[in-house]
Scaffold this active site. Structure first.
Site, PDB file in Angstrom:
ATOM      1  N   ASP A 156      -1.373  -6.056   0.011  1.00  0.00           N
ATOM      2  CA  ASP A 156      -1.710  -5.321   1.577  1.00  0.00           C
ATOM      3  C   ASP A 156      -3.188  -5.482   1.369  1.00  0.00           C
ATOM      4  O   ASP A 156      -2.926  -4.949   0.267  1.00  0.00           O
ATOM      5  CB  ASP A 156      -0.726  -3.914   1.700  1.00  0.00           C
ATOM      6  CG  ASP A 156      -0.003  -4.146   1.742  1.00  0.00           C
ATOM      7  OD1 ASP A 156       0.834  -5.031   2.746  1.00  0.00           O
ATOM      8  OD2 ASP A 156       0.840  -3.289   1.959  1.00  0.00           O
TER       9      ASP A 156
ATOM     10  N   ASP B 156       1.064  -1.571   0.085  1.00  0.00           N
ATOM     11  CA  ASP B 156      -0.265   0.068  -0.010  1.00  0.00           C
ATOM     12  C   ASP B 156       0.622   1.556  -0.208  1.00  0.00           C
ATOM     13  O   ASP B 156       0.270   2.568   0.224  1.00  0.00           O
ATOM     14  CB  ASP B 156      -1.166  -0.286   0.922  1.00  0.00           C
ATOM     15  CG  ASP B 156      -0.603   0.461   2.175  1.00  0.00           C
ATOM     16  OD1 ASP B 156       1.120  -0.143   3.040  1.00  0.00           O
ATOM     17  OD2 ASP B 156      -1.142   0.345   3.509  1.00  0.00           O
TER      18      ASP B 156
ATOM     19  N   LYS C 144      -1.589  -9.439   2.743  1.00  0.00           N
ATOM     20  CA  LYS C 144      -0.606  -9.040   4.127  1.00  0.00           C
ATOM     21  C   LYS C 144      -1.684  -8.203   4.790  1.00  0.00           C
ATOM     22  O   LYS C 144      -2.220  -7.288   4.531  1.00  0.00           O
ATOM     23  CB  LYS C 144       0.581  -8.067   3.501  1.00  0.00           C
ATOM     24  CG  LYS C 144       1.454  -8.077   5.005  1.00  0.00           C
ATOM     25  CD  LYS C 144       3.215  -7.221   4.132  1.00  0.00           C
ATOM     26  CE  LYS C 144       2.768  -6.358   4.547  1.00  0.00           C
ATOM     27  NZ  LYS C 144       2.789  -5.444   4.670  1.00  0.00           N
TER      28      LYS C 144
ATOM     29  N   GLU D  84       8.801  -4.118  10.971  1.00  0.00           N
ATOM     30  CA  GLU D  84       9.015  -2.751  10.205  1.00  0.00           C
ATOM     31  C   GLU D  84       9.977  -2.171  11.769  1.00  0.00           C
ATOM     32  O   GLU D  84       8.749  -1.912  12.355  1.00  0.00           O
ATOM     33  CB  GLU D  84       7.497  -2.467   9.321  1.00  0.00           C
ATOM     34  CG  GLU D  84       8.619  -1.135   8.980  1.00  0.00           C
ATOM     35  CD  GLU D  84       7.206  -0.670   8.178  1.00  0.00           C
ATOM     36  OE1 GLU D  84       6.458  -1.251   7.648  1.00  0.00           O
ATOM     37  OE2 GLU D  84       7.398   0.591   7.798  1.00  0.00           O
TER      38      GLU D  84
HETATM   39  N1  LIG Z   1       8.226   5.655   0.279  1.00  0.00           N
HETATM   40  C1  LIG Z   1       8.121   4.157   1.091  1.00  0.00           C
HETATM   41  N2  LIG Z   1       9.093   3.834   1.524  1.00  0.00           N
HETATM   42  C2  LIG Z   1       9.080   3.089   2.805  1.00  0.00           C
HETATM   43  O1  LIG Z   1       9.314   2.062   3.394  1.00  0.00           O
HETATM   44  C3  LIG Z   1       7.198   2.648   3.018  1.00  0.00           C
HETATM   45  C4  LIG Z   1       6.719   3.835   2.406  1.00  0.00           C
HETATM   46  N3  LIG Z   1       7.309   4.842   1.502  1.00  0.00           N
HETATM   47  N4  LIG Z   1       5.450   4.231   2.758  1.00  0.00           N
HETATM   48  C5  LIG Z   1       5.319   3.282   3.340  1.00  0.00           C
HETATM   49  C6  LIG Z   1       5.730   2.510   4.975  1.00  0.00           C
HETATM   50  C7  LIG Z   1       6.408   4.152   5.695  1.00  0.00           C
HETATM   51  N5  LIG Z   1       7.750   3.441   5.768  1.00  0.00           N
HETATM   52  C8  LIG Z   1       8.165   4.439   6.063  1.00  0.00           C
HETATM   53  C9  LIG Z   1       8.324   5.693   6.438  1.00  0.00           C
HETATM   54  C10 LIG Z   1       8.620   7.103   7.096  1.00  0.00           C
HETATM   55  C11 LIG Z   1       9.904   6.339   7.236  1.00  0.00           C
HETATM   56  C12 LIG Z   1      10.748   7.014   8.115  1.00  0.00           C
HETATM   57  O2  LIG Z   1      10.616   8.567   7.440  1.00  0.00           O
HETATM   58  N6  LIG Z   1      12.431   7.546   8.675  1.00  0.00           N
HETATM   59  C13 LIG Z   1      12.865   8.350   9.118  1.00  0.00           C
HETATM   60  C14 LIG Z   1      12.561   9.291  10.099  1.00  0.00           C
HETATM   61  C15 LIG Z   1      11.945   8.386  11.084  1.00  0.00           C
HETATM   62  C16 LIG Z   1      11.586   8.980  12.053  1.00  0.00           C
HETATM   63  O3  LIG Z   1      10.635  10.085  12.427  1.00  0.00           O
HETATM   64  O4  LIG Z   1      12.137   9.265  12.897  1.00  0.00           O
HETATM   65  C17 LIG Z   1      14.062   7.798   9.693  1.00  0.00           C
HETATM   66  O5  LIG Z   1      14.745   8.244   9.360  1.00  0.00           O
HETATM   67  O6  LIG Z   1      14.302   6.440   9.382  1.00  0.00           O
HETATM   68  C18 LIG Z   1      10.036   5.416   7.495  1.00  0.00           C
HETATM   69  C19 LIG Z   1       9.775   4.347   7.133  1.00  0.00           C
HETATM   70  C20 LIG Z   1       8.085   2.154   5.388  1.00  0.00           C
HETATM   71  N7  LIG Z   1       7.401   2.212   4.132  1.00  0.00           N
HETATM   72  C1  LIG Z   2       7.682  -1.233   3.553  1.00  0.00           C
HETATM   73  C2  LIG Z   2       6.854  -2.651   3.510  1.00  0.00           C
HETATM   74  C3  LIG Z   2       6.795  -3.891   4.374  1.00  0.00           C
HETATM   75  C4  LIG Z   2       5.080  -1.803   3.118  1.00  0.00           C
HETATM   76  O1  LIG Z   2       3.831  -2.904   3.911  1.00  0.00           O
HETATM   77  C5  LIG Z   2       4.780  -1.750   1.940  1.00  0.00           C
HETATM   78  O2  LIG Z   2       5.982  -1.499   0.707  1.00  0.00           O
HETATM   79  O3  LIG Z   2       3.663  -0.839   1.974  1.00  0.00           O
HETATM   80 MG   LIG Z   3       1.986  -2.215   3.505  1.00  0.00          MG
END
Ligand SMILES: Nc1nc(=O)c2c([nH]1)NC[C@@H]1CN(c3ccc(C(=O)N[C@@H](CCC(=O)O)C(=O)O)cc3)CN21
Ligand SMILES: CC(C)C(=O)C(=O)O
Ligand SMILES: [Mg+2]
Length: 271
Positions: free
Chosen positions: A90, A51, A120, A189
């Protein structure tokens, strides 16, 4: 008799055997035919129609807006491309939380209308009834614990989950519950590597990590992130295997200047 070589399809049983013999499972997302063809041919074991399409395909801020119809559209295209990979889809936000009948209907629509091989679902004990009911219909289910992005407005941030003992204890219980219900695997995750290690060792079914460290039985990334197409997104867990944003940007700039300079098309490129 068919002359072309048929590849052997990965199944939920294949991925279980991979865990049993200690072979790591490689999973990546795809949302369309062209990308999924490349991903499948490169030997990825599981293609996730995530998703995250809501973010990378549609440009939404979160995964919440994407609909079941849109997920089915993406999944159908991926299924047509995947010759070897197991294709998992998803269940999007709002299509399974209401009750187990709604969850089953959503999962059936995905299976029937896209031809995917399983679904999922985000969550633990709260969604146990829905998971059971889908499994009863013969539909393979993968769980998803830790940072579950459909609950982002409850969490507030995308930071690492289950750092505190209470949340870690619930995650351990949820993982065990999902296995008991009959899930064939579970995505972990953004949780501490040590917790993911414990869960992976205590479960018989495979764990697939994203930001969950090296001890998971497999890994998953969003394809646009790992190819460097999604330029702004560079969390610590992400390894970029290419820089396609720059490659594509250069190619497109060259096309634009060729058109402007009247260098494309040339005599050989016309009729
Ligand atoms: N492009 C994309 N990649 C992804 O891995 C992903 C999505 N979209 N959309 C659904 C979820 C959301 N996920 C995410 C979304 C944001 C962070 C992120 O911004 N992490 C940063 C900042 C975290 C914070 O606020 O501390 C990091 O440095 O890990 C990680 C996973 C994983 N998934
Ligand atoms: C990041 C993976 C596990 C996911 O659920 C997604 O891509 O939507
Ligand atoms: Mg997902």
């Amino acid at each position: 008799m068919s002359v072309h070589k048929e590849v052997k399809r990965i199944t939920t049983h294949t991925v279980q055997e991979m865990k049993n013999r200690g072979e790591k499972i490689a999973m990546l997302t795809s949302y369309d035919f062209s990308m999924a063809s490349i991903v499948d041919a490169a030997g990825v074991d599981i293609i996730l129609v995530g998703d995250s399409a809501s973010n990378v395909m549609a440009g939404h801020e979160t995964t919440l807006p994407i609909t079941l119809d849109q997920m089915i559209y993406h999944a159908s295209a991926v299924v047509r491309a995947a010759k070897r990979a197991l294709v998992i889809v998803d269940l999007p936000f709002g299509t399974y939380q209401g009750n187990s009948k709604e969850a089953l209907n959503s999962a059936i629509r995905i299976m029937k209308e896209s031809g995917a091989h399983g679904v999922k679902i985000e969550g633990g004990i709260e969604i146990a009834e829905s998971v059971s009911r889908i499994l009863t219909a013969g539909i393979p289910v993968m769980g998803h614990l830790g940072l579950t992005p459909q609950s982002i407005y409850k969490f507030g941030t995308y930071t690492v989950r289950a750092k505190e003992d209470a949340e870690a204890a619930k995650l351990r219980e949820d993982a065990m519950k999902l296995q008991e219900l009959g899930c064939f695997g579970v995505v972990l995750e953004k949780i501490p590597a040590q917790l993911a290690k414990e869960v992976s060792e205590s479960l018989d079914i495979p764990t697939i990590g994203i930001g969950a460290g090296q001890y998971c039985d497999g890994q998953v990334l969003v394809i646009h992130d790992m190819l460097g197409i999604n330029k702004g997104f560079k969390p610590r867990f992400l390894r970029q295997y290419a820089n396609l944003y720059d490659t594509m940007n250069t190619a497109i700039q060259n096309y634009v200047s060729d058109v402007k300079a009247k260098e494309f098309p040339n005599e050989k490129e016309q009729y």
